[in-house]
Design an enzyme around this catalytic site. Structure first.
Site, mmCIF file in Angstrom:
data_model
loop_
_atom_site.group_PDB
_atom_site.id
_atom_site.type_symbol
_atom_site.label_atom_id
_atom_site.label_comp_id
_atom_site.label_asym_id
_atom_site.label_seq_id
_atom_site.Cartn_x
_atom_site.Cartn_y
_atom_site.Cartn_z
ATOM 1 C CB CYS A 2 -25.006 -46.596 29.106
ATOM 2 S SG CYS A 2 -24.478 -45.074 29.845
ATOM 3 N NE ARG A 27 -23.011 -50.098 23.470
ATOM 4 C CZ ARG A 27 -23.554 -49.852 22.294
ATOM 5 N NH1 ARG A 27 -23.477 -50.757 21.341
ATOM 6 N NH2 ARG A 27 -24.175 -48.727 22.043
ATOM 7 C CD1 TRP A 74 -18.055 -44.177 28.868
ATOM 8 C CD2 TRP A 74 -19.361 -42.401 28.490
ATOM 9 N NE1 TRP A 74 -17.295 -43.216 28.247
ATOM 10 C CE2 TRP A 74 -18.065 -42.122 28.004
ATOM 11 C CE3 TRP A 74 -20.345 -41.420 28.364
ATOM 12 C CZ2 TRP A 74 -17.735 -40.915 27.407
ATOM 13 C CZ3 TRP A 74 -20.020 -40.214 27.762
ATOM 14 C CH2 TRP A 74 -18.717 -39.975 27.291
ATOM 15 C CG ASN A 100 -28.164 -47.167 27.736
ATOM 16 O OD1 ASN A 100 -27.755 -47.337 28.875
ATOM 17 N ND2 ASN A 100 -28.032 -48.070 26.774
ATOM 18 N N GLY A 101 -28.904 -42.650 27.967
ATOM 19 C CA GLY A 101 -29.406 -41.364 27.468
ATOM 20 C C GLY A 101 -29.307 -40.310 28.560
ATOM 21 C CD GLU A 481 -9.112 -42.751 11.236
ATOM 22 O OE1 GLU A 481 -9.703 -41.738 11.627
ATOM 23 O OE2 GLU A 481 -9.337 -43.878 11.714
ATOM 24 C CE LYS A 485 -8.588 -44.971 15.013
ATOM 25 N NZ LYS A 485 -9.655 -44.613 14.166
ATOM 26 C CD GLU A 488 -9.922 -43.038 18.600
ATOM 27 O OE1 GLU A 488 -11.134 -43.085 18.791
ATOM 28 O OE2 GLU A 488 -9.369 -43.625 17.634
ATOM 29 C CG HIS A 504 0.845 -21.365 6.767
ATOM 30 N ND1 HIS A 504 1.191 -20.150 6.231
ATOM 31 C CD2 HIS A 504 0.821 -22.245 5.742
ATOM 32 C CE1 HIS A 504 1.341 -20.285 4.923
ATOM 33 N NE2 HIS A 504 1.127 -21.548 4.601
ATOM 34 C CE LYS A 603 -16.682 -49.624 17.507
ATOM 35 N NZ LYS A 603 -15.510 -49.071 16.786
#
Ligand code: F6R
Length: 608
Positions: A2, A27, A74, A100-101, A481, A485, A488, A504, A603
């Site tokens: 947010c 964001r 968000w 926000n929160g 990583e 990427k 996402e 395995h 973000k």
């Protein structure tokens, strides 16, 4: 996550607030809204979806005013729709709040307010704040906000306006970033400096437990007991073009291509070749303190956690200090072994990730010294750590982290040099590292100059539904990583594994439809990786290999190859990550996806 923008001045705030929201789009959000003090009352417009939808709502029913607040949401409590979008109001429509929160006790508060006659229209936790402020209001907004917040448990960054006390914005912070922007005859509130940078470079960061009353002509910061707090004014020294695309189709691509420069910026003035040493001015730790630690915990989330894994290997190998890596979200709720000989390193691009911040506070509480590897200057982690290394990678706008990752690895290499040279690392060994570091920008440029080769490989895999990434040693975290990427931004399922671990379990997945990316530069475990490539090929898998030289042992075993320049083992991740960033980017772009703002992602993750 947010975003908040607020304006109090003499201009019409409508487009100014909407432009501020656009700067926060990166964001991640799912709805947006704005409230303005319009001729005595508060007028609000909200919309689900992109800010263009909010602009359309304002276009069909214009509003104006010179005191206002705006928000990108968000969703946490209740689906993304117009009703749940912020700002939220009290029953009489005289109070407007953006938040926000998370208000953790919003359930009991809502029940209590309902009993006293308040009517709720949304599913959000935030709406209780508007009603609490309404219930507490006498004749002064800041006093009502203090009384309301006294009842609240959870985290917040809030901005509030009230038509009964109309010439101010009241803001308060606990666990969610907020700053005041200082202008001439006008002032601002924002959760991220990007929202207001086109108007001012002078900002005051609020700390937890602080609130601010912001008017056209000034501001006052105080604690929740109304005691005034003197704050430092910070000057932001980066430019707006840093948060613009500069001719690239997406921020992510721009940020990938910035890496020769960003790596240089991370190293500038810090790598001392003749002594094989590093100078890190911000550590705030004496030589004796640095020698005293016998245990390191590195804690982080997501991509930053991957760089932490690389840091652990570097530190254990070259500085010979026992080092653990912990997900911040797990660390904060465990009972970890921490002593005054523990150094806790926290890694965070944004410096605001809620779990990482909480983990750092927990480590501090248990007596550890804390070091932050942070990109965002002035962020909460950077302000609360005992010392740190700024990454200096510049603002990262693409939601998928790229340049911050490579800068984190370089910062960890510099720290390893520092710790290693104070212990067992010789000047000659140190120089091997400094010389390899100095070559990185040119080597990265060499990779970027051949981005077209990766684009061609990507074209063959746009319809893939699964991917496996395999690497060993320093390149195992790069496999994680690379997979992160891809998933996402392209929404293709991808997993990273240590190459030998494949036998395995994941080997069962391999068939002609499974692309397998091997990160196989010529390092100390290369021969071992060749055997794993062989195992995949024998089962018909399609192999993409990131190599660093002509390798006869791979002849006939790989389908696609991309060469990276050679460096020392510990710095391989800086080079091998870049083709994987490009691969993910090109696949997602070819699938026509919103690369910079992937679905469901934010973000900066400022909730638990
Ligand atoms: C991945 C990504 C996230 C972040 C994570 C931590 O591309 O961006 O996984 O790395 O949310 O964020 P910071 O580093 O800001 O603490």
């Amino acid at each position: 996550m947010c975003g908040i923008v607020g304006y109090v001045g003499s201009r019409n705030g409508t487009s100014l607030l909407v432009d501020g929201l656009k700067r926060l789009e990166y964001r991640g959000y799912d709805s947006a809204g704005v409230s303005l003090m319009d001729g005595g009352g508060i007028e609000t417009r909200k919309a689900k979806g992109k800010i263009a939808m909010l602009e359309a709502a304002i276009g069909s029913m214009p509003i104006q005013g010179n005191v206002g607040i705006a928000h990108t949401r968000w969703a946490t409590h209740g689906p993304p729709n117009e009703c749940n979008a912020h700002p939220h109001h009290d029953c009489s429509g005289t109070v407007s709040v953006v938040h926000n929160g998370i208000i953790e006790n919003y359930g009991p508060l809502r029940a209590m307010l309902k009993k006293t006659g308040h009517t709720f229209v949304s599913d959000t936790d935030t709406e209780v704040l508007a009603h609490l402020i309404e219930a507490a209001f006498d004749d002064n907004l800041e006093e009502a906000v203090v009384d309301a917040l006294a009842l609240v448990e959870g985290t917040y960054g809030i901005a509030v306006i009230c038509s009964r006390d109309p010439d101010k914005i009241v803001a308060a912070r606990k666990g969610s970033p907020l700053l005041i922007g200082l202008g001439e005859g006008e002032n601002y509130i924002a959760s991220d400096v990007a929202a207001i940078l086109q108007h001012t470079r002078h900002v005051v960061y609020l700390d937890d437990g602080e609130m601010a009353v912001v008017t056209r002509t000034g501001y006052r910061v105080m604690d929740l007991n109304a005691q005034t707090i003197k704050k430092r004014v910070n000057r932001i020294d980066w430019d707006l073009d840093k948060i613009e695309k500069g001719g690239y189709e997406h921020f992510m691509l721009k940020e990938i291509f910035e890496q020769p420069q960003t790596i240089q910026n991370t190293m500038r003035g810090r790598s001392v070749d003749e002594d094989g040493f590093s100078k890190l001015g911000g550590l705030n730790l004496s030589r004796e303190e640095l020698q005293h630690f016998d245990h390191i915990i590195i804690t982080a989330c997501g991509t930053s956690w991957h760089s932490a894994l690389i840091g652990k290997m570097m530190i254990e190998e070259h500085a010979r200090i026992r080092c653990e890596v912990e997900y911040a979200s797990e660390f904060r709720y465990r009972n970890p072994i921490v002593s005054e000989k523990t150094l806790c390193i926290v890694i965070s691009q944004s410096g605001e990730t809620a779990d990482t911040l909480a983990a750092m506070r927990e480590a501090k509480r248990r007596g550890a010294k804390t070091l932050g590897l942070v990109n965002q200057v002035g962020s909460t982690i950077a302000r609360e750590d005992d010392g740190g290394i700024y990454l200096h990678a510049g603002p990262e706008i693409g939601v998928a982290s790229t340049k911050a990752f490579t800068s984190q690895v370089v910062a960890l290499a510099l720290l390893t040099l520092k710790l290693g040279r104070l212990r067992t690392m010789s000047v000659v060994q140190g120089r091997v590292v400094t010389q390899a570091l100095e070559k990185l920008p040119e080597q990265i440029q060499n990779i970027l100059d051949r981005a077209g080769e990766i684009e061609k490989i990507a074209a063959a895999f746009t319809d893939a539904t699964n991917f496996l990434y395999l690497g060993r040693g320093f390149n195992f975290p790069v496999a994680l990583e690379g997979a992160l990427k891809l998933k996402e931004i392209s929404y293709i399922h991808a997993e990273g594994y240590p190459a030998a671990e494949m036998k395995h379990g994941p080997i069962a997945l391999i068939d002609a439809d499974m692309p397998v990316v091997f990160i196989a530069p010529h390092d100390s475990v290369f021969d071992k990786v060749v055997s794993n490539v062989q195992e995949v090929k024998a089962r018909g898998g399609r192999v993409i290999a990131i190599t660093s030289r002509d390798e006869p042992s791979l002849d006939g075993k790989i389908d696609y190859e991309f060469r990276i320049p050679e460096t020392i083992d510990m710095l391989n991740p800086v080079l091998s990550a870049i083709p994987l960033q490009l691969l993910a980017y090109y696949i997602a772009a070819k699938r026509g996806l919103n690369v910079d703002q992937p679905r469901n992602l934010a973000k900066s993750v400022t909730v638990e």
